[in-house]
Scaffold this active site. Sequence first.
Site, PDB file in Angstrom:
ATOM      1  N   SER A 259       4.201   1.733   4.364  1.00 61.22           N
ATOM      2  CA  SER A 259       3.177   2.585   3.770  1.00 61.22           C
ATOM      3  C   SER A 259       1.813   2.375   4.431  1.00 61.22           C
ATOM      4  O   SER A 259       1.712   2.486   5.652  1.00 61.22           O
ATOM      5  CB  SER A 259       3.151   2.333   2.274  1.00 61.22           C
ATOM      6  OG  SER A 259       2.609   3.447   1.646  1.00 61.22           O
ATOM      7  N   HIS A 400       9.931   5.698  -2.153  1.00 64.54           N
ATOM      8  CA  HIS A 400       8.944   5.032  -1.298  1.00 64.54           C
ATOM      9  C   HIS A 400       9.030   3.516  -1.514  1.00 64.54           C
ATOM     10  O   HIS A 400       8.558   2.997  -2.526  1.00 64.54           O
ATOM     11  CB  HIS A 400       7.574   5.568  -1.751  1.00 64.54           C
ATOM     12  CG  HIS A 400       6.417   5.089  -0.958  1.00 64.54           C
ATOM     13  ND1 HIS A 400       6.191   5.496   0.333  1.00 64.54           N
ATOM     14  CD2 HIS A 400       5.401   4.238  -1.277  1.00 64.54           C
ATOM     15  CE1 HIS A 400       5.076   4.930   0.784  1.00 64.54           C
ATOM     16  NE2 HIS A 400       4.590   4.161  -0.178  1.00 64.54           N
TER      17      HIS A 400
HETATM   18  C1  GTR Z   1      -0.563   6.153  -1.355  1.00 61.39           C
HETATM   19  C2  GTR Z   1      -1.234   6.770  -0.162  1.00 61.39           C
HETATM   20  C3  GTR Z   1      -0.274   6.748   0.993  1.00 61.39           C
HETATM   21  C4  GTR Z   1       0.372   5.397   1.168  1.00 61.39           C
HETATM   22  C5  GTR Z   1       0.667   4.682  -0.137  1.00 61.39           C
HETATM   23  C6  GTR Z   1       0.926   3.191  -0.044  1.00 61.39           C
HETATM   24  O1  GTR Z   1      -1.270   6.237  -2.497  1.00 61.39           O
HETATM   25  O2  GTR Z   1      -1.612   8.068  -0.492  1.00 61.39           O
HETATM   26  O3  GTR Z   1      -0.924   7.182   2.162  1.00 61.39           O
HETATM   27  O4  GTR Z   1      -0.371   4.603   2.005  1.00 61.39           O
HETATM   28  O5  GTR Z   1      -0.355   4.803  -1.033  1.00 61.39           O
HETATM   29  O6  GTR Z   1       0.338   2.484   0.755  1.00 61.39           O
HETATM   30  O7  GTR Z   1       1.722   2.724  -0.861  1.00 61.39           O
END
Ligand code: GTR
Length: 421
Positions: A259, A400
């Site tokens: 991420s 995610h």
């Molecule tokens: C989210 C962000 C993403 C990603 C994510 C993370 O809120 O919008 O770009 O980086 O966080 O790091 O878990």
Amino acid sequence: MKRPLWLFFFLFLTLSAQTLTTEANYDESKVGAYTLPDPLLLANGKTVRDASTWKSQRRPEIFRLFESEVYGKSAPKPSKLEFEVTSREAKALGGDATRKEVTIWLTPKQKMHLLVYLPNDTKRPYPVFLGLNFRGNHAVANDPGITMSTAWMREAPGVENHRATEASRGTEAGRFQVKTILRRGYAVATVYYGDIFPDRKDALADSIIPHFYRPGQTTPDPGQWNALAAWAWGLSRVMDYFEKDRDIDAKHVAVWGHSRLGKAALWAGATDQRFAMVISNDSGEGGAALARRNFGETVERINTSFPHWFCGNYKKYNKDVAALPVDQHELLALIAPRPLYVASAEDDQWADPRGEFLSAVGAGPVYSLFHATGLGTDQMPGLHQPIMNTIGYHIRAGKHDVTEYDWEQFLTFADKHWKAR
Ligand code: GTR
């Protein structure tokens, strides 16, 4: 003339709706047409036809654009780095591993804490997977011997008033899969990202950045570093340490991240060619995903939610992404010809899996200059059908996160490229 109060409310709502495109697009048919910058087209209009022109002319052009317009230029390597091994335990994790803790003094006043696990077999020096963590080193394994982080952290399980408690030990273990990695003969190394730049909008003063201000400077210039570049810079400082550590094979360091830390890993791979392999997991916008594809998170959204991540200049493109002089396939191209793996997750539409795949496709022509096969296809594979050429890619089912499945592929990819070392 007296205007009714509701009129002001109405005006306020209309204006705020205009400042931020509220709804993210998740409809493929609404992505719209876009033209990607050509990684092989030099600023002078000529086309790059060989690796040496890429290395001497085009790569520096693209690199400088990312540096000034996207991530910001970082400080150089500090002249006085100091490393202090603070603990070594040969029988960690039930005897499976040697655990080392190292304090890296970035300046005489600012330090970061590195945790290293080495597999307990005889093949020293070890290739290593290096990645930043979100919750402190003590969160990456169920090992009571890891020193607990005392740094500020975002709220998470086991974190109270922004400080880790005992209950946070091992809470990020699922993402690190330490035992699996060690069993395959690789070392594991990690640093808490907040040691370099605490992940908050107002944390600049507590970050590494002010330590490198010129006299009188109070804020980074619009083309200078911010949190993402600082995290990437921290990874390079670990690399500086690895070059002095005889347990580690510094020629086989894979830098990885999930991420926002995947974005940082990619920028680390671009800025520091000592990283022999780069792995991006669900890195999305500002990471592997194409900026010009209007799908999921956008440049405007990320700059609004996280103004401290990218450099000041990047905000110029909030409303005009087509004006960006680069796109993210060129970030991936900066990794060439080193092995690069991009991983996506089906339910992580916010990160735009197709945009991550297409970006890997777009880096291909640069890999070809080195007679390496990038992805070797422009057809997005189905779920759980990893591609493993010099660029690797998979999309897996689920959300995610970093899972066992992801690690299985990263390890296979590393074996494939490094087995003969
Ligand atoms: C989210 C962000 C993403 C990603 C994510 C993370 O809120 O919008 O770009 O980086 O966080 O790091 O878990």
